[in-house]
Structure formats: structure tokens, C-alpha cells
Enzyme design. Structure first.
Site, PDB file in Angstrom:
ATOM      1  CE  LYS A  22      -1.832   1.798   4.073  1.00 21.24           C
ATOM      2  NZ  LYS A  22      -1.718   3.150   4.191  1.00 21.24           N
ATOM      3  CG  ASN A  23       2.204   2.721   3.641  1.00 19.01           C
ATOM      4  OD1 ASN A  23       1.155   3.258   3.285  1.00 19.01           O
ATOM      5  ND2 ASN A  23       2.195   2.590   4.746  1.00 19.01           N
ATOM      6  CB  CYS A 117      -4.685   6.324  10.484  1.00 18.64           C
ATOM      7  SG  CYS A 117      -5.377   5.120   9.552  1.00 18.64           S
ATOM      8  NE  ARG A 122      -0.114  10.520   9.984  1.00 18.60           N
ATOM      9  CZ  ARG A 122      -0.661   9.520   9.019  1.00 18.60           C
ATOM     10  NH1 ARG A 122      -1.860   9.031   9.274  1.00 18.60           N
ATOM     11  NH2 ARG A 122       0.365   8.884   8.512  1.00 18.60           N
ATOM     12  CG  ASP A 305       2.654   1.509   9.569  1.00 18.82           C
ATOM     13  OD1 ASP A 305       2.176   2.304  10.377  1.00 18.82           O
ATOM     14  OD2 ASP A 305       3.125   1.669   8.390  1.00 18.82           O
ATOM     15  NE  ARG A 397      -7.725   4.853   4.751  1.00 19.44           N
ATOM     16  CZ  ARG A 397      -6.588   4.983   5.905  1.00 19.44           C
ATOM     17  NH1 ARG A 397      -7.287   5.149   6.956  1.00 19.44           N
ATOM     18  NH2 ARG A 397      -5.353   5.334   5.414  1.00 19.44           N
TER      19      ARG A 397
HETATM   20  C1  EPZ Z   1       4.126   6.739   6.500  1.00 17.67           C
HETATM   21  O1  EPZ Z   1       3.289   8.052   7.225  1.00 17.67           O
HETATM   22  C2  EPZ Z   1       3.007   5.856   6.319  1.00 17.67           C
HETATM   23  N1  EPZ Z   1       2.053   6.284   5.681  1.00 17.67           N
HETATM   24  C3  EPZ Z   1       2.335   5.395   7.754  1.00 17.67           C
HETATM   25  O2  EPZ Z   1       1.669   4.430   7.567  1.00 17.67           O
HETATM   26  C4  EPZ Z   1       3.615   5.012   8.969  1.00 17.67           C
HETATM   27  O3  EPZ Z   1       3.016   4.593   9.990  1.00 17.67           O
HETATM   28  C5  EPZ Z   1       4.577   5.962   8.713  1.00 17.67           C
HETATM   29  O4  EPZ Z   1       5.065   6.357   7.483  1.00 17.67           O
HETATM   30  C6  EPZ Z   1       6.040   5.590   9.571  1.00 17.67           C
HETATM   31  O5  EPZ Z   1       6.341   4.460   9.196  1.00 17.67           O
HETATM   32  C7  EPZ Z   1       2.191   6.349   4.149  1.00 17.67           C
HETATM   33  O6  EPZ Z   1       3.261   5.710   3.833  1.00 17.67           O
HETATM   34  C8  EPZ Z   1       1.223   6.610   3.127  1.00 17.67           C
HETATM   35  P1  EPZ Z   1       6.525   9.874   8.780  1.00 17.67           P
HETATM   36  P2  EPZ Z   1       3.979   9.262   7.258  1.00 17.67           P
HETATM   37  O7  EPZ Z   1       6.549  11.259   7.779  1.00 17.67           O
HETATM   38  O8  EPZ Z   1       4.985   9.407   6.106  1.00 17.67           O
HETATM   39  C9  EPZ Z   1       7.147  13.014  12.235  1.00 17.67           C
HETATM   40  C10 EPZ Z   1      -0.408   2.736   7.730  1.00 17.67           C
HETATM   41  O9  EPZ Z   1      -0.753   2.210   8.910  1.00 17.67           O
HETATM   42  N2  EPZ Z   1       7.190  13.880  11.317  1.00 17.67           N
HETATM   43  O10 EPZ Z   1       7.415   8.782   8.521  1.00 17.67           O
HETATM   44  O11 EPZ Z   1       3.117  10.520   7.398  1.00 17.67           O
HETATM   45  C11 EPZ Z   1       5.829  12.490  12.433  1.00 17.67           C
HETATM   46  O12 EPZ Z   1       4.883  13.357  13.271  1.00 17.67           O
HETATM   47  C12 EPZ Z   1       0.079   4.411   8.050  1.00 17.67           C
HETATM   48  O13 EPZ Z   1      -0.125   2.267   6.572  1.00 17.67           O
HETATM   49  C13 EPZ Z   1       7.237  15.187  11.728  1.00 17.67           C
HETATM   50  O14 EPZ Z   1       7.613  15.748  12.727  1.00 17.67           O
HETATM   51  O15 EPZ Z   1       4.892   9.432   8.602  1.00 17.67           O
HETATM   52  C14 EPZ Z   1       5.928  10.841  13.058  1.00 17.67           C
HETATM   53  O16 EPZ Z   1       6.218  10.963  14.467  1.00 17.67           O
HETATM   54  C15 EPZ Z   1      -0.009   5.123   9.024  1.00 17.67           C
HETATM   55  N3  EPZ Z   1       7.251  16.386  10.624  1.00 17.67           N
HETATM   56  C16 EPZ Z   1       7.309  10.742  12.306  1.00 17.67           C
HETATM   57  O17 EPZ Z   1       7.914  11.791  11.617  1.00 17.67           O
HETATM   58  C17 EPZ Z   1       7.000  15.894   9.249  1.00 17.67           C
HETATM   59  O18 EPZ Z   1       7.205  16.945   8.386  1.00 17.67           O
HETATM   60  C18 EPZ Z   1       7.274   9.858  11.324  1.00 17.67           C
HETATM   61  O19 EPZ Z   1       6.237  10.210  10.223  1.00 17.67           O
HETATM   62  C19 EPZ Z   1       6.932  14.696   8.903  1.00 17.67           C
HETATM   63  C20 EPZ Z   1       6.834  13.607   9.854  1.00 17.67           C
END
Ligand code: EPZ
Length: 418
Positions: A22-23, A117, A122, A305, A397
Site C-alpha cells: 500500500k505505502n 488515520c 501528523r 504499522d 483502506r
Molecule cells: C508513513 O506515514 C505511512 N503512511 C504510515 O503508515 C507509517 O505509520 C509512517 O510512515 C511511519 O512508518 C504512508 O506511507 C502513506 P512519517 P508518514 O512522516 O509518512 C514526524 C499505515 O498504517 N514528522 O514517517 O506520514 C511524525 O509526526 C500508515 O499504513 C514530523 O515531525 O509518517 C512522526 O512522528 C499510518 N514532520 C514521524 O515523523 C514531518 O514533516 C514519522 O512520520 C513529517 C513527519
């Protein structure tokens, strides 16, 4: 709304085929926007609502998309709009990849802020930091992100946090920038590597994906290509955990075992047996497993995840288990649902303390988000009696045909259409 009805307590035997990730798919589909010539033929796309959502958004921009089973052919030479503002955009997280892709190709985009989610705050500050470093002006107005640049120029960007989304999004924008972009402290998840491989198949020059540093030499343009999405590490991990929880012997097919090492290691630590064989692995479990401690981390650490599905397994493991959720501060919303089934869990901030009970008992519960939904299905499969899982649109989803896959290995699970 549809629901799943599960009569629990059956061991699982047989094999389950894993679909495309998916991702990876929700990033690769918008990445096709970057092709100014030719079609992108993308195979192994999972049949899930998040993918349908991205496809609808791409069509709303003017892309032509033909789908045949798990394959999509995208022509993005026909794009007429640089503004993404439909309900679908607001509903899902991955719509933020439209910003990087449109900015990269057209140097301009207006995209509504993404949804996704409800698992914690986020922010997208690291995405914005990257776009600005490349020379774009970024504004957030009336709920949309507006980006614009005369030209994008390669530079060095050190991310403050390891972010999957920011790594991929800035990589998308930088592929057509002038000169060299170096991204440091990047995410190393398999889907980051998959997106880089896809972009390279289109003619990009990206090296280092899968390490801490990605180096991108900007190219003049990208063209269509044929590509196949990697297997879904999280879908596979979910079925591995379900198999360990129910007991029996299940072969998970079409996986890259290397991507699953942190999950395999935990299941072995708990007392399961895992046998790797090429692109499949078999999970054997017999009897009650023992509790373990888990800390979620970016890849190659234990993935956030599958934390929720894993927490279900831990509710019936022997002894005390402690989960530390270091990525998303609100990823314990499913705990109240598990408690309805008899689980003994205490949540303190980002930590869940689970004292294993002998059994869970069936109840009416809801999927509070995507992976929470998978956690509740696993809870239903191991519980005594009947469980009804409501709000399963969250599950749809991200998990293709979840009830069929479980049915094929002996579970008593049906979808009721309402
Ligand atoms: C991706 O989300 C995935 N979604 C999520 O999967 C997954 O949980 C996550 O990566 C972590 O592996 C998709 O790929 C669509 P991040 P993403 O940016 O990219 C902080 C699922 O269940 N952060 O890696 O949004 C954030 O708050 C979903 O399939 C900032 O501070 O996650 C978090 O604590 C849910 N500033 C950490 O980084 C930013 O600009 C990691 O978030 C971006 C993120």
C-alpha cells in the site's frame, strides 16, 4: 456500514498470498505525474480503497488511467489541472505526494492538506523545509498547500526527523531539479527504495535509497516505464502475527523475508517458529507464546504499522509485555476495544503495559483506524465466541480481501453487507 463477524478459536493452516505494498503504491501512482512522455505501466497494485482514492484524484487532475486487475496504465501527459481539492484529497494521507510530484514537473501546485488515520499529530514541516530548500515558495492558505518555484535547484537537506513522507516527497520534487540534491537523515523503509527504483526506471538518477543518505542528480525529463510494486511488508506482518496468535502453520507467500526480519525476530522470541524459503515464509505456532517488550522504530526497527496487531497477540501471551510507541503518540485507540474482550492493558502516554490473560472473549468492537481494525480482526480470531468488528471501511483502506484470505486458512469469518 459493512461488518465482519468472526467465530474465534480456530487454528490456521494453509497459505496466504500477499499483495503489493500500500505505502509504495500510494506514492508510485502520484509519482507517475513526473513522466512528461509515455505511459507508466504499474503492476502489483493492491485492490484497496487508498489506491482507488489516489486513482480518482489523478483522474481529477486530467491523468488518463486504465486499470486491469492489479495493473494500472497511467498517461500523465494529459494533465490539465495543478489543483487537487476533492474529498479524496482531504481523506487520505498520501495525497501529500501530489505536492512533490506536481512541483517537480510543473513547478507549481495547490493541494488540500491531507487526512489519514487519527494516530497522532501528523505535521508536514519537513516536507515544506525540503521544498523551500529546493527554491520553492510554500504557503498554507484556506486549508491548502500552495507551492511555486521559478526553478528548483539541487541542494543539501538534512531532515530533523526521519520521515517516510518527507523523504519520498522531496525526492519526487528533486528528480527534475537542476544539479545535485543530497538528502540526509532519510527514511530507509522498503517503500522508499521502491519509489526510488520506480523513478530510476523512468530515467531519474537517484542513488543511496535504503541508506541514510540519498543523492539525486537532476535530469531534464522523465518518461513512462513498466514497474511492479514490492510486496506489502505490513500486510505480511499482520498475517504472520495472526498466524502466531491463532496457532497452526501458515505459509505467507510473495514476501521479501528481509523486510520482515524485525517481526520474525519478535515472533521467534515469543516462541513461534519461522521458516524462510525464497519469497515465502512459514509461521508455526503451537501453544501459548510468551510476552515480549517492543519499541516501534523507523525501518529496520519494529514497524509502528504492526504495533496494533502485535498488541492483540500480546494480550494472550504469558506474563507482562511492554510496548513503547515511539512514532505516533495516539496509536493506542484500539486498547479500549481490546479491553471489551477481556484484555488487561494499561496505557500511560506512549507506553502500553499488557498483562497476558488466558483468553479473550467475543464482543462487538470497532476498527478505530486501519491497523487497529486488523488488530480487532485478530482479536476476534483468537477469542472464545463471536466477535463483530464494526467500521471496517478503515480495514478496506489497506487490506485487500481480508476475510477471504483468513477464510482460506480455516478461519470462520464473514462480511455482512448493511
Ligand atoms: C508513513 O506515514 C505511512 N503512511 C504510515 O503508515 C507509517 O505509520 C509512517 O510512515 C511511519 O512508518 C504512508 O506511507 C502513506 P512519517 P508518514 O512522516 O509518512 C514526524 C499505515 O498504517 N514528522 O514517517 O506520514 C511524525 O509526526 C500508515 O499504513 C514530523 O515531525 O509518517 C512522526 O512522528 C499510518 N514532520 C514521524 O515523523 C514531518 O514533516 C514519522 O512520520 C513529517 C513527519
Amino acid at each position: 456500514m459493512d461488518k465482519l463477524i468472526i467465530n474465534g478459536g480456530k487454528p490456521l493452516f494453509g497459505s496466504i498470498e500477499i499483495n503489493g505494498a500500500k505505502n509504495a503504491a500510494v506514492a508510485i501512482l502520484p509519482a507517475a505525474i513526473l513522466a512528461s512522455k509515455g505511459n507508466c505501466i504499474i503492476d502489483n497494485i493492491p485492490n484497496i480503497e487508498d489506491v482507488h482514492c489516489i486513482e480518482r484524484i489523478l483522474k481529477s487532475l486530467g491523468c488518463s488511467i486504465k486499470t486491469n486487475k492489479n495493473c494500472a496504465t497511467i498517461d500523465s501527459t494529459t494533465i490539465t489541472s495543478l489543483s487537487a481539492n476533492t474529498d479524496d484529497v482531504r481523506k487520505m494521507r498520501a495525497s501529500y505526494y501530489l505536492i512533490g510530484a506536481l512541483l517537480g514537473r510543473f513547478k507549481k501546485a495547490k493541494v488540500e492538506l491531507p487526512g489519514g488515520c487519527p494516530i497522532g499529530v501528523r505535521p508536514i514541516d519537513q516536507h515544506i523545509k525540503g521544498f523551500e530548500a529546493l527554491g520553492a515558495k510554500v504557503k498554507i492558505m484556506h486549508g491548502s498547500v500552495l507551492v511555486e518555484a521559478d526553478e528548483l535547484i539541487g541542494t543539501n537537506i538534512f531532515f530533523d526527523v526521519v520521515s517516510v513522507g518527507a523523504t519520498i516527497n522531496v525526492m519526487l520534487a528533486a528528480t527534475l531539479a537542476k544539479g545535485v540534491t543530497t538528502l540526509e537523515n532519510v527514511a530507509k523503509e522498503p517503500h522508499v527504495v521502491d519509489v526510488a527504483n520506480f523513478l530510476n526506471s523512468m530515467g531519474a538518477n537517484i542513488k543511496g535509497a535504503g541508506t541514510d543518505v540519498i543523492r539525486i542528480v537532476g535530469v531534464e525529463n522523465l518518461t513512462g516505464c513498466s514497474y511492479s510494486v514490492i510486496p506489502d511488508q505490513i500486510e505480511a506482518g499482520t498475517y504472520m502475527i495472526a498466524s502466531a496468535a491463532c496457532g497452526g502453520e501458515v505459509t505467507i507467500q510473495n514476501v521479501i523475508p528481509k523486510h520482515l526480519e524485525s517481526i520474525s525476530a519478535k515472533l521467534v522470541e515469543m516462541g513461534s517458529e519461522i521458516i524462510e524459503d525464497g519469497d515465502s515464509l512459514t509461521v508455526k505456532s503451537n501453544g501459548r507464546l510468551k510476552g515480549v517488550n517492543i519499541k516501534t522504530q523507523p525501518y529496520p526497527g519494529f514497524p509502528t504499522d504492526v504495533q496494533q496487531p502485535m498488541s492483540t497477540l500480546l494480550t494472550v501471551a504469558k506474563g507482562r509485555s511492554i510496548i513503547n510507541e515511539s512514532i505516533w503518540e495516539s496509536r493506542f485507540k484500539h486498547v479500549d476495544e481490546l479491553k471489551k474482550m477481556g484484555a488487561n492493558i494499561k496505557v500511560e502516554g506512549r507506553t502500553a503495559i499488557i498483562d497476558g490473560v488466558d483468553k479473550l472473549t467475543g464482543a462487538v468492537v470497532k476498527a478505530t483506524d486501519l491497523r487497529a481494525g486488523a488488530a480487532m480482526v485478530i482479536a476476534g480470531l483468537i477469542a472464545e465466541g463471536t466477535t463483530e468488528v464494526l467500521s471496517i471501511e478503515h480495514i478496506d483502506r489497506g487490506y485487500p480481501n481480508i476475510e477471504d484470505k483468513f477464510k482460506a486458512v480455516g478461519a470462520d469469518i464473514v462480511r455482512v453487507y448493511e
